[in-house]
Design an enzyme around this catalytic site. Structure first.
Site, short mmCIF file in Angstrom:
data_model
loop_
_atom_site.label_atom_id
_atom_site.label_comp_id
_atom_site.label_asym_id
_atom_site.label_seq_id
_atom_site.Cartn_x
_atom_site.Cartn_y
_atom_site.Cartn_z
CG ASN A 7 -1.84 1.14 1.32
OD1 ASN A 7 -1.80 2.04 0.48
ND2 ASN A 7 -2.70 1.14 2.32
NE ARG A 95 -6.22 1.55 0.08
CZ ARG A 95 -6.23 2.68 0.77
NH1 ARG A 95 -5.14 3.14 1.31
NH2 ARG A 95 -7.35 3.34 0.92
CG HIS A 184 -12.95 2.70 3.85
ND1 HIS A 184 -13.71 3.60 4.55
CD2 HIS A 184 -11.65 3.01 4.10
CE1 HIS A 184 -12.91 4.44 5.21
NE2 HIS A 184 -11.67 4.10 4.93
N GLY A 216 -10.78 7.36 8.80
CA GLY A 216 -11.78 7.58 7.77
C GLY A 216 -12.96 6.65 8.09
NE ARG A 245 -10.81 12.18 4.60
CZ ARG A 245 -10.57 10.87 4.50
NH1 ARG A 245 -11.54 9.98 4.64
NH2 ARG A 245 -9.36 10.44 4.21
CG ASP A 286 -6.87 8.63 18.96
OD1 ASP A 286 -7.63 7.94 19.67
OD2 ASP A 286 -5.87 8.16 18.39
NE ARG A 288 -6.59 5.19 20.56
CZ ARG A 288 -5.72 4.61 19.76
NH1 ARG A 288 -5.22 3.45 20.05
NH2 ARG A 288 -5.33 5.21 18.65
N GLY A 334 -10.78 0.66 13.48
CA GLY A 334 -10.32 1.07 14.81
C GLY A 334 -11.43 1.36 15.82
CB ILE A 335 -14.11 3.90 15.95
CG1 ILE A 335 -13.10 5.04 16.02
CG2 ILE A 335 -15.34 4.20 16.81
CD1 ILE A 335 -13.56 6.35 15.38
CD GLU A 388 -8.88 -1.77 4.56
OE1 GLU A 388 -8.44 -1.42 5.68
OE2 GLU A 388 -9.23 -0.96 3.69
#
Ligand code: ADP
Length: 401
Positions: A7, A95, A184, A216, A245, A286, A288, A334-335, A388
């Site tokens: 990537n 990718r 994605h 993202g 974003r 972030d 967290r 992640g989230i 991915e």
């Protein structure tokens, strides 16, 4: 078969070497700050299931060719190598962010494929040229090894016109290729297939809403294995709120900000991409950090979190309508994988749609596929770690078989 997944970004290069006979990761790493005075490389090798070797380097890394040379030396070297000869690599999967309308599936790279990728550069000026550079460096360093391009957009190529067109003069679609492409795609494809197999179904037998929440964020309505709609648009700026974003806003705001702040179009574009989203509202991007701030009574952080969850919930409602019936919702990235608080906020009060999350099952981070719905929930709710790289490697293997 061994597949090296690459990537390539404008100043970075992520890689993963997979043994596809057992889908095991043999080595992975990231090279960053390519082209700067001091670059860095972190390489991890997994010579066998229990062992891990890590190498960190800090030095000038002039360009992507130097970076790829360093990677090749490491994976074949004595210090933290996992193969003895580059020829052991059967394929290289790349990718590529924007496939445009030219690419509706992965393909083996040849001259005409490279021309077609470059033709999409105007649609993804930050990503496609770097992805192409990664391909060209790989061609040079691994002569004779097939390169496969896997596109972020290809899974969304099945969207019908009513979903992918914007209500703009039709000529703009023809002339400037303005339409929804979505991104994605490898992640949405991977988790929508994975949930089908975990439910003992074929992808064609179920409807799924996939919720990819990382830095993202994007969502997809997947009808019988095919993407019907997705939240990102012509660019990754559209859709749900993200780390930096804005996601969807009234498009008239762009001209309004430009006029009132004396900003150029590209300055507003940068504001919406880099200074908005969670960061724009509370100064933190972030998740967290946002949770820590909420715990310390930061009201703006709480507002940002609520806005984030509200927007995802709204898309779930929209995609429930698009799909008619939903069999499963999958949280990933992640989230989505790690943040039980955000998942709970999103799934609050969705019982009218047949979605009922089990508070206990939802608790904690999920390192593996986990069901988090109540026993009587009509819709299954899953957390599935995305992969991915594996998806790209699987597509390379399928194509070369
Ligand atoms: P990328 O889009 O860069 O691949 P990731 O999928 O790694 O991003 O997701 C990054 C996001 O995941 C960040 O907002 C980060 O805060 C969030 N995240 C990671 N771990 C946790 C956690 N334990 N709790 C909440 N959020 C987390």
């Amino acid at each position: 078969m061994k597949v090296l997944v690459i990537n390539a970004g404008s100043s970075s290069l992520k890689y993963q070497l997979l043994d596809m006979d057992n889908e095991a990761v043999m080595a992975n790493g990231i090279v960053e700050r390519i082209g700067e005075t001091v670059g860095n490389l972190t390489h991890k090798a997994f010579p066998d299931t229990d062992a891990q070797k890590k190498v960190v380097k800090e030095e000038e890394i002039k360009d992507h060719k130097v970076a790829m040379h360093m990677v090749l030396d490491l994976i074949t070297g004595t210090e933290a190598g996992v193969i003895s000869d580059p020829k052991e690599i059967d394929a290289i999967g790349h990718r590529v962010v924007q496939g445009g309308e030219a690419f509706t599936s992965a393909c083996v790279v040849d001259g005409s494929v490279k021309v077609a990728i470059a033709d999409n550069n105007p649609l993804a000026p930050l990503h496609n040229p770097a992805n192409l550079m990664g391909i060209e460096v790989a061609e040079e360093l691994f002569p004779g090894t097939p390169n496969v391009a896997v596109f972020d957009t290809e899974f969304h190529a099945s969207m019908p016109k009513e979903a992918f067109l914007y209500a703009l003069p039709y000529d703009y679609y023809k002339e400037l290729r303005i339409r929804r492409y979505g991104f994605h795609g490898t992640s949405h494809k991977y988790v929508s297939r994975k949930v089908a197999s975990l439910m003992g179904k074929k992808p064609e037998e179920i409807n799924v809403i996939t919720v990819h929440l990382g830095n993202g964020c994007s969502m997809a309505a997947v009808e019988k294995g095919k993407c019907q709609d997705t939240s990102m648009g012509m660019t990754p700026l559209a859709g749900v709120m993200m780390g930096t974003r804005s996601g969807d806003i009234d498009p008239a705001i762009v001209a309004y900000i430009a006029e009132n702040k004396g900003m150029s179009a590209s300055e507003v574009d940068s504001l919406l991409n880099k200074q908005s989203g969670l960061k724009g509202v509370c100064g933190l991007n972030d998740m967290r950090d946002i949770h820590s701030a909420v715990e310390n009574g930061d009201e703006m952080a709480k507002l940002a979190l609520d806005m984030f969850a509200y927007r995802v919930k709204k898309y779930i409602g929209a995609y429930a309508a698009v799909l008619g019936t939903i069999d499963a919702i999958v949280f990933t990235a992640g989230i989505g994988e790690n943040d039980d608080i955000t998942r709970a906020l999103i799934c609050e009060n969705l019982s009218g749609l047949g979605i009922s999350m089990d508070v206990e099952k939802n608790k904690g981070r999920k390192g593996e596929p986990t069901k988090i719905h109540t026993d009587d929930s009509k819709v299954q709710v899953w957390v599935i770690p995305t992969n991915e790289e594996l998806q790209i490697a699987q597509e390379a293997v399928e194509l070369l078989k």
